[in-house]
Design a protein around this motif. Structure first.
Motif, PDB file in Angstrom:
ATOM      1  N   VAL A  86       0.195  -0.216  -6.465  1.00  0.00           N
ATOM      2  CA  VAL A  86       0.383  -1.101  -5.311  1.00  0.00           C
ATOM      3  C   VAL A  86       0.890  -2.443  -5.840  1.00  0.00           C
ATOM      4  O   VAL A  86       0.348  -3.508  -5.563  1.00  0.00           O
ATOM      5  N   ILE A  87       1.952  -2.354  -6.636  1.00  0.00           N
ATOM      6  CA  ILE A  87       2.518  -3.527  -7.303  1.00  0.00           C
ATOM      7  C   ILE A  87       3.952  -3.800  -6.871  1.00  0.00           C
ATOM      8  O   ILE A  87       4.493  -4.872  -7.144  1.00  0.00           O
ATOM      9  N   SER A  88       4.577  -2.854  -6.214  1.00  0.00           N
ATOM     10  CA  SER A  88       6.006  -2.977  -5.908  1.00  0.00           C
ATOM     11  C   SER A  88       6.226  -3.488  -4.498  1.00  0.00           C
ATOM     12  O   SER A  88       5.465  -3.170  -3.578  1.00  0.00           O
ATOM     13  N   ASN A  89       7.298  -4.276  -4.324  1.00  0.00           N
ATOM     14  CA  ASN A  89       7.691  -4.736  -2.989  1.00  0.00           C
ATOM     15  C   ASN A  89       8.657  -3.773  -2.308  1.00  0.00           C
ATOM     16  O   ASN A  89       9.280  -4.122  -1.301  1.00  0.00           O
ATOM     17  N   ASP A  90       8.787  -2.585  -2.840  1.00  0.00           N
ATOM     18  CA  ASP A  90       9.625  -1.548  -2.237  1.00  0.00           C
ATOM     19  C   ASP A  90       8.868  -0.944  -1.054  1.00  0.00           C
ATOM     20  O   ASP A  90       8.421   0.195  -1.078  1.00  0.00           O
ATOM     21  N   TYR A  91       8.737  -1.736   0.003  1.00  0.00           N
ATOM     22  CA  TYR A  91       7.823  -1.417   1.090  1.00  0.00           C
ATOM     23  C   TYR A  91       8.141  -0.114   1.814  1.00  0.00           C
ATOM     24  O   TYR A  91       7.236   0.566   2.293  1.00  0.00           O
ATOM     25  N   LEU A  92       9.417   0.238   1.890  1.00  0.00           N
ATOM     26  CA  LEU A  92       9.801   1.443   2.621  1.00  0.00           C
ATOM     27  C   LEU A  92      10.047   2.622   1.679  1.00  0.00           C
ATOM     28  O   LEU A  92      10.559   3.662   2.106  1.00  0.00           O
ATOM     29  N   ASP A  93       9.692   2.441   0.400  1.00  0.00           N
ATOM     30  CA  ASP A  93       9.774   3.522  -0.585  1.00  0.00           C
ATOM     31  C   ASP A  93      11.195   4.079  -0.668  1.00  0.00           C
ATOM     32  O   ASP A  93      11.412   5.293  -0.656  1.00  0.00           O
ATOM     33  N   LEU A  94      12.165   3.173  -0.796  1.00  0.00           N
ATOM     34  CA  LEU A  94      13.578   3.570  -0.805  1.00  0.00           C
ATOM     35  C   LEU A  94      14.258   3.436  -2.170  1.00  0.00           C
ATOM     36  O   LEU A  94      15.380   3.901  -2.344  1.00  0.00           O
ATOM     37  N   ALA A  95      13.601   2.793  -3.127  1.00  0.00           N
ATOM     38  CA  ALA A  95      14.288   2.426  -4.372  1.00  0.00           C
ATOM     39  C   ALA A  95      14.918   3.625  -5.071  1.00  0.00           C
ATOM     40  O   ALA A  95      16.003   3.507  -5.663  1.00  0.00           O
ATOM     41  N   ASN A  96      14.258   4.772  -5.027  1.00  0.00           N
ATOM     42  CA  ASN A  96      14.777   5.957  -5.733  1.00  0.00           C
ATOM     43  C   ASN A  96      15.347   6.991  -4.768  1.00  0.00           C
ATOM     44  O   ASN A  96      15.466   8.166  -5.120  1.00  0.00           O
ATOM     45  N   HIS A  97      15.703   6.549  -3.574  1.00  0.00           N
ATOM     46  CA  HIS A  97      16.274   7.479  -2.600  1.00  0.00           C
ATOM     47  C   HIS A  97      17.564   8.082  -3.164  1.00  0.00           C
ATOM     48  O   HIS A  97      18.432   7.356  -3.655  1.00  0.00           O
ATOM     49  N   ASP A 155      -6.978   3.597 -13.201  1.00  0.00           N
ATOM     50  CA  ASP A 155      -5.588   3.989 -12.921  1.00  0.00           C
ATOM     51  C   ASP A 155      -5.073   3.480 -11.579  1.00  0.00           C
ATOM     52  O   ASP A 155      -4.230   4.115 -10.950  1.00  0.00           O
ATOM     53  N   VAL A 156      -5.564   2.296 -11.150  1.00  0.00           N
ATOM     54  CA  VAL A 156      -5.047   1.619  -9.962  1.00  0.00           C
ATOM     55  C   VAL A 156      -4.429   0.301 -10.415  1.00  0.00           C
ATOM     56  O   VAL A 156      -5.077  -0.487 -11.120  1.00  0.00           O
ATOM     57  N   PHE A 157      -3.187   0.042 -10.018  1.00  0.00           N
ATOM     58  CA  PHE A 157      -2.458  -1.122 -10.505  1.00  0.00           C
ATOM     59  C   PHE A 157      -2.005  -2.006  -9.348  1.00  0.00           C
ATOM     60  O   PHE A 157      -1.250  -1.580  -8.474  1.00  0.00           O
ATOM     61  N   GLY A 158      -2.514  -3.255  -9.352  1.00  0.00           N
ATOM     62  CA  GLY A 158      -2.053  -4.291  -8.443  1.00  0.00           C
ATOM     63  C   GLY A 158      -1.388  -5.397  -9.246  1.00  0.00           C
ATOM     64  O   GLY A 158      -1.235  -5.287 -10.471  1.00  0.00           O
ATOM     65  N   SER A 159      -0.988  -6.468  -8.570  1.00  0.00           N
ATOM     66  CA  SER A 159      -0.306  -7.582  -9.236  1.00  0.00           C
ATOM     67  C   SER A 159      -1.226  -8.790  -9.329  1.00  0.00           C
ATOM     68  O   SER A 159      -1.817  -9.198  -8.325  1.00  0.00           O
ATOM     69  N   VAL A 160      -1.326  -9.362 -10.535  1.00  0.00           N
ATOM     70  CA  VAL A 160      -2.123 -10.568 -10.733  1.00  0.00           C
ATOM     71  C   VAL A 160      -1.305 -11.798 -10.343  1.00  0.00           C
ATOM     72  O   VAL A 160      -0.165 -11.954 -10.770  1.00  0.00           O
ATOM     73  N   PHE A 161      -1.904 -12.659  -9.527  1.00  0.00           N
ATOM     74  CA  PHE A 161      -1.305 -13.948  -9.188  1.00  0.00           C
ATOM     75  C   PHE A 161      -2.235 -15.036  -9.720  1.00  0.00           C
ATOM     76  O   PHE A 161      -3.400 -15.102  -9.330  1.00  0.00           O
ATOM     77  N   PRO A 180      -3.362 -21.855  -6.804  1.00  0.00           N
ATOM     78  CA  PRO A 180      -4.181 -22.898  -7.429  1.00  0.00           C
ATOM     79  C   PRO A 180      -4.996 -22.300  -8.574  1.00  0.00           C
ATOM     80  O   PRO A 180      -5.329 -21.107  -8.562  1.00  0.00           O
ATOM     81  N   LYS A 181      -5.333 -23.121  -9.569  1.00  0.00           N
ATOM     82  CA  LYS A 181      -5.967 -22.626 -10.788  1.00  0.00           C
ATOM     83  C   LYS A 181      -7.282 -21.893 -10.531  1.00  0.00           C
ATOM     84  O   LYS A 181      -7.634 -20.961 -11.259  1.00  0.00           O
ATOM     85  N   LYS A 182      -8.026 -22.304  -9.528  1.00  0.00           N
ATOM     86  CA  LYS A 182      -9.326 -21.690  -9.256  1.00  0.00           C
ATOM     87  C   LYS A 182      -9.278 -20.647  -8.140  1.00  0.00           C
ATOM     88  O   LYS A 182     -10.310 -20.209  -7.651  1.00  0.00           O
ATOM     89  N   ARG A 183      -8.044 -20.247  -7.758  1.00  0.00           N
ATOM     90  CA  ARG A 183      -7.911 -19.288  -6.660  1.00  0.00           C
ATOM     91  C   ARG A 183      -6.954 -18.158  -7.033  1.00  0.00           C
ATOM     92  O   ARG A 183      -6.135 -17.744  -6.237  1.00  0.00           O
ATOM     93  N   SER A 184      -7.074 -17.667  -8.256  1.00  0.00           N
ATOM     94  CA  SER A 184      -6.237 -16.545  -8.673  1.00  0.00           C
ATOM     95  C   SER A 184      -6.684 -15.276  -7.950  1.00  0.00           C
ATOM     96  O   SER A 184      -7.791 -15.196  -7.411  1.00  0.00           O
ATOM     97  N   LEU A 185      -5.814 -14.277  -7.952  1.00  0.00           N
ATOM     98  CA  LEU A 185      -6.080 -13.104  -7.125  1.00  0.00           C
ATOM     99  C   LEU A 185      -5.335 -11.882  -7.648  1.00  0.00           C
ATOM    100  O   LEU A 185      -4.457 -11.987  -8.496  1.00  0.00           O
ATOM    101  N   VAL A 186      -5.704 -10.747  -7.109  1.00  0.00           N
ATOM    102  CA  VAL A 186      -4.943  -9.517  -7.293  1.00  0.00           C
ATOM    103  C   VAL A 186      -4.323  -9.164  -5.946  1.00  0.00           C
ATOM    104  O   VAL A 186      -5.020  -9.074  -4.937  1.00  0.00           O
ATOM    105  N   ARG A 187      -2.999  -9.000  -5.950  1.00  0.00           N
ATOM    106  CA  ARG A 187      -2.280  -8.679  -4.718  1.00  0.00           C
ATOM    107  C   ARG A 187      -1.946  -7.199  -4.685  1.00  0.00           C
ATOM    108  O   ARG A 187      -1.419  -6.645  -5.653  1.00  0.00           O
TER     109      ARG A 187
END
Length: 409
Positions: A46-57, A343-349, A355-362
Motif C-alpha cells: 500500500v505504497i503506490s499512488n497507482d490508484y486505479l492499478d493501471l501501471a502495468n496494464h 510483509d505489509v508495506f506502507g510509506s513512511v512520512f 512536522p518532526k513530532k508527527r511522522s506517520l505511515v501512509r
C-alpha cells in the motif's frame, strides 16, 4: 555509511552533520525510518499512488514499446519550440477536453507544473498568496517567487482564510483537493465560493483526485461544478495516470504565455514520445474506469473502517489515502518494522514532509487490492497494537479526547 564531512565547506558540513546526528539518534543510518526491507511479488503493498492499478496494464505497456521502436525523429527540445501536429500538443488538447478546460499544458512532473505555474502567476507582482498549511511542498516552493506576502491559513479553515483576505486583499488562493499526507479532502465548494466572492483567483491541485473522482475521473472541480470559479488546476500524472508528468488546466491563451515564461517549460526538455503515448492510452482507460473507481473507494472505506474499529485514528482521511500518525520518528520506525516483518508495506512520512513530532505511515489504497489482502492488512494491524504502543500515540490520545468531548456535549 561513511561521511566525508571534513571535505565540505563549513556551511554544508553543518547541514550534513545535522542529518548524521538525526540518524545517530535513531541508532544509525540502518535505523532511519525511511529505510527497511524490500517488498517482494507476494508482499501486500500500500505504497503506490497507482490508484486505479493501471501501471502495468498490457495496453499501456504495448503502446509504449511500439513508440520506443519508432524514435527516428526524436527531438530533445523545450516544448516552447513545438508547433503543429505533434504528440505533446495533441495530448494537451485531449487533456483540456477531458478536464473541461479551455487549454492544458503538459509538464515534466507535477512538481514542475506547480512551481512553474505559480511563478508565471505571481513573479514580479504584489499579489498576496493564501495557501493551506498542508498544501504540497511543490506549491509552497512556487510561492518563493512572490515578493508579496505569503499567508498560510489553517488547514481547511475557511474562516481563517477569509480573515487573512480581509487583512491583505484579494490574491491567489492555493489548495489541494485531496491532501497527500493524511488523505483529508478540501471543503472545495464552500472555500471556492468564499474566496471567489472576495475577488481571488484559485489554484486547485488535483493530483490525488484526477482520475479517481468526478464523472469519468475528471476531478473534483468538475464534479462540484466549480469550473467557472477555479481559474487554474494542476495535477501530477504520476498518480492515477501512472506516468511521469504533470498537467496544468488553464484559460485560453495562458498555455502559450506559460511556455514562454515558466522556467520549467523554458529550461527543460519536453517529455519523450513514448511517455506521451503511454499517457494517451492511460487516458483512454481512465475514461472507462468507473468500475475501478468504485472498487477503489470501496477498498478505502473497508480498510479505513477496519482500522478505526481497532482503535487507530483514521479520522483525517476521507479518500484513498489513510495516514496513521505514530508521532516521533522512533515510534514510526517501530510501526514500519512491525508491518514489514509481516510483509505489509506502507510509506513512511517524516520531516520535512511532516512536522518532526508527527511522522506517520501512509497507506495508499488501490483498486487492485483483494478482499483477502485488505483483511490481512487489518489482521496485521490488530496483531501489532501492543507491539507498536498504539495507546502511547498522540493521535490515539487525541481521538480519545475528542470522543470524550463528544460524549459530554
Amino acid at each position: 555509511m561513511t561521511n566525508n564531512i571534513n571535505k565540505y565547506p563549513n556551511y554544508l558540513a553543518k547541514k550534513v552533520n545535522a542529518h548524521v546526528h538525526r540518524c545517530a539518534q535513531l541508532g544509525g543510518y540502518e535505523h532511519n525510518p525511511l529505510y527497511g526491507l524490500t517488498p517482494t511479488k507476494t508482499s501486500v503493498k500500500v505504497i503506490s499512488n497507482d490508484y486505479l492499478d493501471l501501471a502495468n496494464h498490457p495496453a499501456i505497456v504495448d503502446i509504449q514499446r511500439k513508440a520506443l521502436g519508432n524514435l527516428d525523429d526524436l527531438e530533445l527540445i523545450s516544448s516552447i519550440f513545438m508547433h503543429g501536429d505533434n504528440p505533446q500538443l495533441n495530448f494537451e488538447h485531449r487533456m483540456a477536453k477531458f478536464m473541461n478546460s479551455e487549454e492544458a499544458v503538459l509538464c515534466q512532473s507535477g512538481y514542475n507544473a506547480n512551481i512553474g505555474l505559480i511563478q508565471a502567476i505571481v513573479e514580479n507582482t504584489d499579489a498576496p498568496i493564501y495557501i493551506d498549511m498542508m498544501a504540497h511542498m511543490s506549491l509552497w516552493d512556487g510561492t518563493k517567487f512572490s515578493k508579496a506576502p505569503v499567508c498560510p491559513f489553517r488547514h481547511n479553515n475557511i474562516d481563517h482564510l477569509m480573515s487573512l483576505i480581509d487583512r491583505h486583499g484579494s490574491g491567489l488562493v492555493i489548495v489541494d483537493s485531496v491532501y497527500s499526507t493524511n488523505g483529508s479532502v478540501c471543503p472545495l465548494t464552500a472555500l471556492v465560493e468564499a474566496a471567489y466572492d472576495k475577488g481571488c483567483i484559485l489554484l486547485v491541485d488535483e493530483s490525488h483526485s484526477l482520475g479517481t473522482h468526478g464523472p469519468q475521473g475528471r476531478g473534483m472541480v468538475v464534479e462540484y461544478g466549480l469550473l467557472e470559479k477555479v481559474m487554474f488546476r494542476t495535477a501530477s500524472l504520476a498518480k492515477a495516470f501512472a506516468g511521469r508528468a504533470g498537467i496544468i488546466a488553464c484559460p485560453k491563451g495562458f498555455s502559450d504565455y506559460f511556455k514562454c515564461t515558466g522556467n520549467p517549460a523554458i529550461f527543460s526538455s519536453a517529455l519523450l514520445p513514448y511517455e506521451i503515448a503511454g499517457l494517451d492510452k492511460t487516458l483512454d482507460l481512465i475514461i472507462v474506469a468507473d468500475d475501478r473507481r468504485k472498487q477503489l473507494h470501496s477498498n478505502a472505506d473497508y480498510l479505513r473502517e477496519g482500522l478505526s474499529s481497532l482503535g487507530y485514528n483514521t479520522s483525517d482521511s476521507q479518500s484513498q489515502i489513510i495516514a496513521l500518525e505514530s508521532g516521533m520518528e522512533w515510534q514510526t520506525k517501530i510501526l514500519k518494522d512491525s508491518l514489514e516483518s509481516r510483509d505489509v508495506f506502507g510509506s513512511v512520512f517524516a520531516a520535512p514532509a511532516t512536522p518532526k513530532k508527527r511522522s506517520l505511515v501512509r497507506l495508499s489504497v488501490n483498486s487492485g487490492l483483494t478482499e483477502g489482502q485488505l483483511g490481512y492488512i487489518i489482521k496485521v494491524f490488530e496483531d501489532i497494537r501492543g507491539e507498536v504502543g498504539i495507546d502511547k500515540w498522540r493521535s490515539t490520545q487525541k481521538l480519545s479526547q475528542n470522543s470524550q468531548q463528544s460524549t459530554v456535549a
